[in-house]
Design an enzyme around this catalytic site. Structure first.
Site, PDB file in Angstrom:
ATOM      1  N   ARG A  54     -48.393 -88.637  -5.864  1.00 52.34           N
ATOM      2  CA  ARG A  54     -49.419 -89.541  -5.355  1.00 52.34           C
ATOM      3  C   ARG A  54     -48.937 -90.974  -5.160  1.00 52.34           C
ATOM      4  O   ARG A  54     -49.188 -91.585  -4.125  1.00 52.34           O
ATOM      5  CB  ARG A  54     -50.641 -89.567  -6.286  1.00 52.34           C
ATOM      6  CG  ARG A  54     -51.607 -88.442  -6.020  1.00 52.34           C
ATOM      7  CD  ARG A  54     -52.256 -87.972  -7.294  1.00 52.34           C
ATOM      8  NE  ARG A  54     -51.252 -87.309  -8.109  1.00 52.34           N
ATOM      9  CZ  ARG A  54     -50.981 -86.013  -8.045  1.00 52.34           C
ATOM     10  NH1 ARG A  54     -51.673 -85.240  -7.245  1.00 52.34           N
ATOM     11  NH2 ARG A  54     -50.025 -85.469  -8.785  1.00 52.34           N
ATOM     12  N   THR A  55     -48.247 -91.503  -6.154  1.00 57.40           N
ATOM     13  CA  THR A  55     -47.859 -92.915  -6.062  1.00 57.40           C
ATOM     14  C   THR A  55     -46.892 -93.098  -4.890  1.00 57.40           C
ATOM     15  O   THR A  55     -47.088 -93.952  -4.026  1.00 57.40           O
ATOM     16  CB  THR A  55     -47.243 -93.395  -7.396  1.00 57.40           C
ATOM     17  OG1 THR A  55     -48.154 -93.066  -8.443  1.00 57.40           O
ATOM     18  CG2 THR A  55     -46.995 -94.895  -7.392  1.00 57.40           C
ATOM     19  N   LYS A  84     -23.549 -93.938 -13.772  1.00 60.03           N
ATOM     20  CA  LYS A  84     -23.669 -94.949 -14.823  1.00 60.03           C
ATOM     21  C   LYS A  84     -23.672 -96.374 -14.295  1.00 60.03           C
ATOM     22  O   LYS A  84     -23.334 -97.311 -15.012  1.00 60.03           O
ATOM     23  CB  LYS A  84     -22.582 -94.774 -15.896  1.00 60.03           C
ATOM     24  CG  LYS A  84     -22.653 -93.431 -16.589  1.00 60.03           C
ATOM     25  CD  LYS A  84     -21.836 -93.428 -17.852  1.00 60.03           C
ATOM     26  CE  LYS A  84     -22.008 -92.081 -18.536  1.00 60.03           C
ATOM     27  NZ  LYS A  84     -20.996 -91.805 -19.495  1.00 60.03           N
ATOM     28  N   ARG A 105     -40.000 -96.756  -9.855  1.00 61.19           N
ATOM     29  CA  ARG A 105     -40.520 -95.958 -10.975  1.00 61.19           C
ATOM     30  C   ARG A 105     -39.322 -95.557 -11.828  1.00 61.19           C
ATOM     31  O   ARG A 105     -38.338 -95.019 -11.306  1.00 61.19           O
ATOM     32  CB  ARG A 105     -41.242 -94.720 -10.464  1.00 61.19           C
ATOM     33  CG  ARG A 105     -41.572 -93.737 -11.580  1.00 61.19           C
ATOM     34  CD  ARG A 105     -42.493 -92.626 -11.131  1.00 61.19           C
ATOM     35  NE  ARG A 105     -43.873 -93.079 -11.015  1.00 61.19           N
ATOM     36  CZ  ARG A 105     -44.920 -92.272 -10.855  1.00 61.19           C
ATOM     37  NH1 ARG A 105     -44.737 -90.964 -10.784  1.00 61.19           N
ATOM     38  NH2 ARG A 105     -46.138 -92.746 -10.754  1.00 61.19           N
ATOM     39  N   HIS A 138     -48.424 -99.029 -15.667  1.00 57.32           N
ATOM     40  CA  HIS A 138     -48.544 -98.505 -14.302  1.00 57.32           C
ATOM     41  C   HIS A 138     -49.618 -99.353 -13.620  1.00 57.32           C
ATOM     42  O   HIS A 138     -50.714 -98.888 -13.338  1.00 57.32           O
ATOM     43  CB  HIS A 138     -48.937 -97.026 -14.371  1.00 57.32           C
ATOM     44  CG  HIS A 138     -48.751 -96.270 -13.091  1.00 57.32           C
ATOM     45  ND1 HIS A 138     -48.621 -96.884 -11.862  1.00 57.32           N
ATOM     46  CD2 HIS A 138     -48.661 -94.928 -12.865  1.00 57.32           C
ATOM     47  CE1 HIS A 138     -48.486 -95.936 -10.939  1.00 57.32           C
ATOM     48  NE2 HIS A 138     -48.499 -94.748 -11.526  1.00 57.32           N
TER      49      HIS A 138
HETATM   50  C1  NCD Z   1     -49.210 -90.619 -13.652  1.00 56.90           C
HETATM   51  C2  NCD Z   1     -47.903 -91.294 -13.929  1.00 56.90           C
HETATM   52  O1  NCD Z   1     -46.875 -91.042 -13.288  1.00 56.90           O
HETATM   53  O2  NCD Z   1     -47.945 -92.129 -14.801  1.00 56.90           O
HETATM   54  N1  NCD Z   1     -49.469 -90.242 -12.342  1.00 56.90           N
HETATM   55  C3  NCD Z   1     -49.658 -91.148 -11.327  1.00 56.90           C
HETATM   56  O3  NCD Z   1     -48.887 -92.035 -11.106  1.00 56.90           O
HETATM   57  N2  NCD Z   1     -50.726 -90.994 -10.551  1.00 56.90           N
HETATM   58  C4  NCD Z   1     -49.649 -89.678 -14.718  1.00 56.90           C
HETATM   59  C5  NCD Z   1     -48.738 -88.624 -15.302  1.00 56.90           C
HETATM   60  O4  NCD Z   1     -47.570 -88.491 -15.002  1.00 56.90           O
HETATM   61  O5  NCD Z   1     -49.253 -87.883 -16.142  1.00 56.90           O
END
Ligand code: NCD
Length: 488
Positions: A54-55, A84, A105, A138
């Protein structure tokens, strides 16, 4: 807003006055799905070193609708991180390759703050957006969660919200709780197995009267909103079988749903595993698809906002600290004053020349003495090190008396960073002076973050830094709280 790193960087005004309304304004544009013409001048790099549906997807769609140039990198194996290479050098390359916005991320906590810090210092015009750093934060998910609540409930005050599942490792829960702490009349209910209960540092935002905690779904029955969080097995260290067994009870079955309010809103950042059973997936109260869609307008706003502010200075003067003279009187006057106060004299003999480090939290004086020795200040040992002195403010305190020794400003700042409560009484040329640090400084150059996932334990360029938070120290990067003993 230049970066979006932690929800704790934003004031209530920024979250609720600028960002959430800004995201809401993008809803119509996102619904039309009509992309703006391709604009190669604006570029976003998506670096997803952990799985994402989703993100990543909503950020990609947001960039498509805005007509931005975009590059999507998924998994560390796609980059030299797998050879590394450091996060610092990876982020530098993305900036060098022309990213105006870098969305990252990571499993490593604090990596985004560190990247923002070095890129800003090195003069890159770039916005860093945190799409999740390990178990920490997040923030962009929180903005879309708030937009969803606003759209569905029509308000961002006066409700009871229940969280269930993994509240310890679920970063979306952490960010949302911190954001809700700014609002009026929010009650929080926490339902989780004990293995995944929420850390104190988050609970502290809500007093006892606004927080309820338990280990069954039943306590969620009168919530207006219920927010689920997947058990983050990949982050859990311990008896996984026991955790799986304990987490079985934390799911929404038709019976559980029946026990909730008739118009409850059920949210989940997804992915869910067992938290939402197939029998209830299509129930109108489960609003998780609308919630996920809100990611698109939210990230349209965040890309544009980051781009607009990509040159703003935000992170630099963090280590500023001021020392203030609280009192400056003739020594005689001070001694007379002191005579009138009962009990003081029995603890230490006043000096005619030198420094008294006063108001040291009980038990910290040994650490402080070691620090002074390490700095080469104590050649012949401390004249007096007095522990457990009764104090009006602390109950008990420690005191160090340094006869004929004066401390440099930097040393006083370092000592204040260890213990902001400290005052320095300086006796020199028949004058008494009391000095104190007025701003709580960032602790640098000492200590180590105990969190093995913190960026400071992964990138040789990232030096440990800590902030004071009540009686604890908070890592500047991974935001985890520790006692002074654990850190120092
Ligand atoms: C979550 C995440 O990656 O923190 N999902 C998200 O970004 N919508 C939740 C999860 O991984 O459980």
């Amino acid at each position: 807003m230049r970066h979006a790193i932690s929800i704790n960087d934003f004031s209530a005004g920024e979250i609720y006055g600028d960002i959430v309304p800004g995201c809401k304004e993008m809803v119509g544009f996102a619904q039309k799905k009509k992309p703006k013409p391709y604009n190669p001048k604006k570029k976003v790099i998506y670096a997803f070193f952990e799985a994402s549906t989703r993100t990543r997807g909503s950020y990609v769609e947001a960039a498509r609708l805005l007509g931005w140039d975009r590059d999507v990198i998924t998994g560390t194996e796609a980059t030299s991180l797998s050879k590394k290479e450091s996060i610092a050098n990876t982020a530098r390359m993305f900036a060098l390759q022309g990213a105006d916005v870098l969305v990252m991320r990571t499993k490593i906590e604090g990596a985004q703050r560190f990247a923002a810090e070095i890129l800003e210092e090195e003069g890159y015009a770039i916005s860093i957006q945190n799409a999740g750093d390990g178990t920490n934060q997040h923030p962009t998910q929180t903005f879309l969660d708030l937009l969803t609540i606003l759209e569905k409930l029509g308000r961002l005050d006066d409700f009871k919200i229940g969280f269930f599942g993994d509240l310890k490792f679920g970063r979306t829960v952490h960010s949302l709780i911190c954001a809700l702490a700014h609002r009026k009349n929010i009650f929080v209910v926490l339902a989780s197995p004990k293995e995944t209960s929420l850390q104190e540092q988050y609970k502290r935002h809500f007093g006892h009267s606004r927080l309820q905690e338990g280990d069954s779904m039943e306590i969620l029955k009168d919530c207006d909103i219920i927010y689920g969080s997947r058990i983050q097995e990949e982050r859990f260290v311990g008896d996984l079988i026991a955790l799986q067994r304990a987490s079985e009870a934390f799911k929404i079955t038709p019976e559980v749903l029946n026990g909730f309010k008739k118009d409850v809103l059920i949210m989940h950042p997804m992915p869910y595993v067992k938290e939402i059973t197939p029998q209830v997936r299509k129930d109108r109260r489960i609003i998780i698809d609308d919630q996920a869609w809100c990611g698109i307008p939210t990230r349209i706003f965040l890309l544009e906002e980051g781009y607009k502010n990509r040159k703003k200075t935000t992170l630099l003067p963090t280590s500023e600290c001021r020392l203030e003279i609280l009192k400056e009187i003739p020594l005689e006057e001070y001694l007379n004053e002191r005579k009138k106060r009962k009990g003081v004299n029995q603890y230490f003999i006043p000096i005619n020349n030198g420094t008294v480090i006063d108001h040291i939290p009980q038990g910290l004086s040994i650490k402080m003495r070691n620090f002074l020795s390490g700095q080469g200040i104590l050649h012949s040992g401390v004249k007096h090190l007095i522990e457990d002195v009764p104090s009006k403010t602390f109950g008990y305190k420690d005191v160090i008396v340094l006869e004929d020794i004066f401390l440099a400003k930097e040393v006083m700042i370092k000592i204040s960073s260890l213990a902001p409560s400290v005052t320095f009484n300086i006796v020199k040329d028949e004058t008494f002076e009391k000095i104190k640090a007025t701003t709580s400084p960032i602790i640098t150059g000492m200590g180590k973050c105990p969190n093995t996932n913190c960026i400071t334990n992964h990138d040789p360029e990232a030096e440990p830094k800590f902030k004071h938070s009540d009686e604890e120290l908070a890592c500047y990067y991974c935001e985890k709280h520790f006692s002074r003993e654990e850190v120092l």
